[in-house]
Scaffold this motif. Sequence first.
Motif, PDB file in Angstrom:
ATOM      1  N   PHE A   1      12.739  33.207   6.788  1.00 16.21           N
ATOM      2  CA  PHE A   1      12.233  32.370   5.512  1.00 16.21           C
ATOM      3  C   PHE A   1      13.401  31.403   5.121  1.00 16.21           C
ATOM      4  O   PHE A   1      13.796  31.629   4.034  1.00 16.21           O
ATOM      5  N   ASN A   2      14.097  30.455   5.825  1.00 21.81           N
ATOM      6  CA  ASN A   2      15.086  29.603   5.692  1.00 21.81           C
ATOM      7  C   ASN A   2      14.906  28.574   4.500  1.00 21.81           C
ATOM      8  O   ASN A   2      15.736  28.045   4.188  1.00 21.81           O
ATOM      9  N   TYR A   3      13.533  28.429   4.052  1.00 22.55           N
ATOM     10  CA  TYR A   3      13.293  27.495   3.058  1.00 22.55           C
ATOM     11  C   TYR A   3      12.475  28.426   1.983  1.00 22.55           C
ATOM     12  O   TYR A   3      11.963  29.216   2.131  1.00 22.55           O
ATOM     13  N   HIS A   4      12.211  27.377   0.663  1.00 16.18           N
ATOM     14  CA  HIS A   4      11.454  28.226  -0.341  1.00 16.18           C
ATOM     15  C   HIS A   4      10.191  27.742  -0.086  1.00 16.18           C
ATOM     16  O   HIS A   4       9.713  26.625  -0.339  1.00 16.18           O
ATOM     17  N   TYR A   5       9.349  28.624   0.360  1.00 13.27           N
ATOM     18  CA  TYR A   5       7.706  28.323   0.610  1.00 13.27           C
ATOM     19  C   TYR A   5       7.017  28.798  -0.565  1.00 13.27           C
ATOM     20  O   TYR A   5       7.300  29.932  -1.139  1.00 13.27           O
ATOM     21  N   SER A   6       6.401  27.875  -1.065  1.00 16.50           N
ATOM     22  CA  SER A   6       5.572  28.061  -2.459  1.00 16.50           C
ATOM     23  C   SER A   6       4.690  29.353  -2.438  1.00 16.50           C
ATOM     24  O   SER A   6       4.130  29.894  -1.359  1.00 16.50           O
ATOM     25  N   CYS A   7       4.837  30.164  -3.670  1.00 16.68           N
ATOM     26  CA  CYS A   7       4.100  31.221  -3.715  1.00 16.68           C
ATOM     27  C   CYS A   7       4.692  32.562  -3.340  1.00 16.68           C
ATOM     28  O   CYS A   7       5.602  33.340  -3.907  1.00 16.68           O
ATOM     29  N   SER A   8       4.325  32.844  -1.949  1.00 18.09           N
ATOM     30  CA  SER A   8       5.049  33.810  -1.241  1.00 18.09           C
ATOM     31  C   SER A   8       4.938  33.819  -0.031  1.00 18.09           C
ATOM     32  O   SER A   8       3.902  32.989   0.575  1.00 18.09           O
ATOM     33  N   SER A   9       5.329  34.675   1.045  1.00 17.66           N
ATOM     34  CA  SER A   9       5.334  34.597   2.458  1.00 17.66           C
ATOM     35  C   SER A   9       5.104  35.982   2.924  1.00 17.66           C
ATOM     36  O   SER A   9       5.279  36.919   2.225  1.00 17.66           O
ATOM     37  N   PHE A  10       4.783  36.071   4.146  1.00 17.75           N
ATOM     38  CA  PHE A  10       5.010  37.410   4.831  1.00 17.75           C
ATOM     39  C   PHE A  10       5.323  37.369   6.401  1.00 17.75           C
ATOM     40  O   PHE A  10       4.950  36.193   7.050  1.00 17.75           O
ATOM     41  N   VAL A  11       5.645  38.172   6.869  1.00 19.19           N
ATOM     42  CA  VAL A  11       6.063  38.607   8.484  1.00 19.19           C
ATOM     43  C   VAL A  11       5.415  39.624   8.885  1.00 19.19           C
ATOM     44  O   VAL A  11       5.806  40.770   8.180  1.00 19.19           O
ATOM     45  N   VAL A  12       4.983  39.731  10.003  1.00 20.82           N
ATOM     46  CA  VAL A  12       4.445  41.030  10.718  1.00 20.82           C
ATOM     47  C   VAL A  12       5.361  41.253  12.161  1.00 20.82           C
ATOM     48  O   VAL A  12       5.550  40.247  12.772  1.00 20.82           O
ATOM     49  N   ILE A  13       5.941  42.528  11.825  1.00 19.98           N
ATOM     50  CA  ILE A  13       6.741  42.691  13.122  1.00 19.98           C
ATOM     51  C   ILE A  13       6.307  43.751  13.896  1.00 19.98           C
ATOM     52  O   ILE A  13       5.955  44.773  13.220  1.00 19.98           O
ATOM     53  N   ASN A  14       6.149  43.730  15.181  1.00 20.83           N
ATOM     54  CA  ASN A  14       5.640  44.895  16.074  1.00 20.83           C
ATOM     55  C   ASN A  14       6.657  44.834  17.270  1.00 20.83           C
ATOM     56  O   ASN A  14       6.695  44.174  18.236  1.00 20.83           O
ATOM     57  N   LYS A  15       7.274  45.802  17.185  1.00 26.78           N
ATOM     58  CA  LYS A  15       8.708  46.133  18.164  1.00 26.78           C
ATOM     59  C   LYS A  15       9.569  44.769  18.211  1.00 26.78           C
ATOM     60  O   LYS A  15      10.037  44.457  17.068  1.00 26.78           O
ATOM     61  N   ASP A  16       9.505  44.032  19.299  1.00 24.16           N
ATOM     62  CA  ASP A  16      10.307  42.944  19.437  1.00 24.16           C
ATOM     63  C   ASP A  16       9.612  41.812  18.890  1.00 24.16           C
ATOM     64  O   ASP A  16      10.209  40.576  19.014  1.00 24.16           O
ATOM     65  N   LYS A  17       8.399  41.758  18.711  1.00 21.54           N
ATOM     66  CA  LYS A  17       7.641  40.635  18.589  1.00 21.54           C
ATOM     67  C   LYS A  17       7.701  40.341  16.811  1.00 21.54           C
ATOM     68  O   LYS A  17       7.254  41.229  16.109  1.00 21.54           O
ATOM     69  N   TYR A  18       7.551  39.006  16.457  1.00 22.49           N
ATOM     70  CA  TYR A  18       7.071  38.757  14.946  1.00 22.49           C
ATOM     71  C   TYR A  18       6.101  37.556  14.932  1.00 22.49           C
ATOM     72  O   TYR A  18       6.095  36.697  15.707  1.00 22.49           O
ATOM     73  N   SER A  19       5.480  37.564  13.673  1.00 22.84           N
ATOM     74  CA  SER A  19       4.784  36.259  13.428  1.00 22.84           C
ATOM     75  C   SER A  19       4.781  36.345  11.866  1.00 22.84           C
ATOM     76  O   SER A  19       4.507  36.765  11.032  1.00 22.84           O
ATOM     77  N   ALA A  20       5.641  35.083  11.630  1.00 21.20           N
ATOM     78  CA  ALA A  20       5.667  34.710  10.090  1.00 21.20           C
ATOM     79  C   ALA A  20       4.825  33.736   9.691  1.00 21.20           C
ATOM     80  O   ALA A  20       4.413  32.874  10.432  1.00 21.20           O
TER      81      ALA A  20
END
Length: 204
Positions: free
Chosen positions: A165-184
């Motif tokens: 999250f290199n920038y301030h994204y409004s409200c909040s954010s999330f990221v899901v990590i599964n082993k070496d994969k991620y989805s932000a």
Amino acid sequence: MKKTLLLLAFIVQTITNAQTYYDANDNEISKKVFDEKLLEYGNISVTNDSLNKHKILFVYDRIEKGVLSDAPNLFKILNEKLHLQLDYNKPLIIYYYPGKDPCNSSGVGAKRRKQLKWDKELNKKVRKVANVNVLRIYKSNEGLKTLKDYNWKKDPNALIEHLFFNYHYSCSSFVVINKDKYSAYFGEYGREDVASTLENILKK
């Protein structure tokens, strides 16, 4: 996108006072062009306060998928620095609070009881998909209504911020990590966004 950890938690970045502007593809542009693009439908602005960087983000293109080059080390650092016992063999959902802004200081996020109810319903949806690790991280806890209700943790050396999250994204954010994969997912999200992101990453 491939993310390399490289112990980012301990890297000191040079801070400049110059304001810089970027389009949605990370190409540097002038402030005039930046302002013109903001007028186009679907474009919003996000900011990196530390580096004085401003970027155009298309509101309907807020998901980033990629690979972590050293995911086990990320889990190790989080466990050591935050005194946790995250299980690498289970998916990890990180809910990220960037600090107080107009979005999270109004609506559901501004009212503790409503937020707790919303979170409870979210948790039910997530648990129907998989048994997961959950980590709540904040950059600044100003305005964080559920600070005492959950085990919120300060982002260790801005590790999560720099990775996802290199920038301030409004409200909040999330990221899901599964082993070496991620989805932000950048910025305000719904319960279905979290559940569907988890479902999709488990299919890979």
